[in-house]
Design an enzyme around this catalytic site. Sequence first.
Site, PDB file in Angstrom:
ATOM      1  CB  ALA A 181      33.523  86.957  17.985  1.00 45.37           C
ATOM      2  CG  ASP A 182      31.234  82.718  13.128  1.00 42.29           C
ATOM      3  OD1 ASP A 182      30.049  83.074  13.218  1.00 42.29           O
ATOM      4  OD2 ASP A 182      31.573  81.597  12.689  1.00 42.29           O
ATOM      5  CB  THR A 183      32.099  80.139  18.154  1.00 40.13           C
ATOM      6  OG1 THR A 183      32.651  81.247  18.867  1.00 40.13           O
ATOM      7  CG2 THR A 183      32.564  78.842  18.796  1.00 40.13           C
TER       8      THR A 183
END
Length: 183
Positions: free
Chosen positions: A64-66
């Site tokens: 995941a990456d934000t």
Amino acid sequence: MKIIMASASPRRAELIKKLGYAEVETRPSGAIEHTDKTAPEEVVVELAKLKAMSVHADVPVLGADTVVSVGNIILGKPHSEEEAFAMFRALCGRTHSVYTGVCVTDGKKTVCGYEKTLVAFAPYDEKTVKEYIASGKPFDKAGGYGIQDKELAPILRGIEGDYDNVVGLPVGLVDKLLRENFL
């Protein structure tokens, strides 16, 4: 079902527990987080995929990456107090977008997606921002803030979309990807 989360984020580790059916092991990704993409949704999906693909296992791996986006500007994690102050000046008094890309792979099948949530901040409040930055909390968060941090209540005006996404993991999207592809 066992899954591996390619992350060291304590917030993501907490959020993933909402999937009551998943036994989760965390293994920080060794991926070099670099992309030539410029659209926020493309950036987060590509980086999530890099993270997921960097951990090899015989069970599904979640990356995941934000990022936070103000107009065409992507805000990652601030590296200094000056950067954190600049981020708050850019965020306050307007609505911005939070994008989280997720990718799940088991080595045979890889599926990715992203979630977008809108967050509105009140006009810049020097006292609130200064105290928050002094706490040290901005430095491990995209956009330099954590929506869950109570100290920011005076400047938070509203959220449209998935709250968990802003914290760092769109649990509903992860659940959908797992159920449709790996269960």
